[in-house]
Design an enzyme around this catalytic site. Sequence first.
Site, short mmCIF file in Angstrom:
data_model
loop_
_atom_site.label_atom_id
_atom_site.label_comp_id
_atom_site.label_asym_id
_atom_site.label_seq_id
_atom_site.Cartn_x
_atom_site.Cartn_y
_atom_site.Cartn_z
CD GLU A 1 30.23 38.49 40.16
OE1 GLU A 1 30.21 37.24 40.25
OE2 GLU A 1 30.56 39.25 41.09
N GLY B 1 23.65 46.37 38.19
CA GLY B 1 23.72 45.40 37.10
C GLY B 1 24.01 44.03 37.65
CG ASP C 1 42.23 39.06 38.38
OD1 ASP C 1 42.38 37.91 37.93
OD2 ASP C 1 41.69 39.30 39.47
CE LYS D 1 39.77 32.67 48.24
NZ LYS D 1 40.63 31.69 47.53
CD GLU D 2 44.08 39.65 47.03
OE1 GLU D 2 43.94 40.44 46.08
OE2 GLU D 2 45.08 38.95 47.18
N GLY E 1 29.56 43.53 48.63
CA GLY E 1 30.35 42.40 48.17
C GLY E 1 31.49 42.12 49.12
#
Length: 300
Positions: free
Chosen positions: A191, A189, A225, A104-105, A101
């Site tokens: 998302e 799994g 988040d 952005k961070e 994956g």
Amino acid sequence: MVRNVAADMADLDPEDFHLLSGVEHGMRFSEWVSREKLPEFSRLTAEEVDYRLDRMLDLEFLERKTIQYEGVQLTFAGYDALALHTFAERDTVEGFGAPLGVGKESDVYEVQSFRPMALKFHREGYTQFREVHRGRDYTSDKEHTSWQYTARKAAEREFDALETLYPDVNVPRPVDQNRHALVMERIDGAELSRAELEPEQASGVLDLILREIATAYEKGYVHADVSEYNVFVDEDGVTLFDWPQATPSDHENAPELLARDVDNIVSYFQQKYPSDIPDVDVAAVADAVADGEFSSVTEF
């Protein structure tokens, strides 16, 4: 995504890591480390520094800039190399695989340990450092805060949260952490954002997620988040991941953050599965979650 440095690791010498570590040490005090300070910081001779510096610049593990002096700094590739080197010395990581994956961070890769694991590199602060510096409370007390400090603190916070919550909460099992990187259980799994649930399944899956949020709150953390992008769904249930912004339950903003998490996930289900998730009193759900009294959204 920062390039994968795993292929370069076998060609590096101990002295290369001495230089990278020396620059890392110097960046605690200045964004750009004076070249004249590198022998002192790396404990290498000036001649050795010259040779190693050219190698690290060619590999783009370091970058150079002339200001009032000639300065160098680590790139994220160089920081990745230091973390990987430490994981290899600890026998945490034995092999490096494909990307799992990219965000952005953070970048996440499959790695081989005693079984397949996930390695997450935090990237906070590298391209948008000023915004991150203002927005994250764990950088606010530092006059000089480098991107590497910001990314490392994010990794430390996430690892601490996982260690506290696992196994009572369905989160990835934490394995090891160094600098801006952590190794954890690889979760299989779908998302949630990509999962196609049968409409009659939706409220049950939402209940599972809210119960995990409630247990996490009881054990000491608000995710802060929660969204459809950091929940995995499989036949065994749900897994909550991506915890760098986790906030202690006793923080003054914890109730507000918890209510926001509940609102975010309930709203997602209401929009995607309107026939199974009718109007819900979200505030009442958040209160029940906080009080450890939540059972099902059908009660609200």
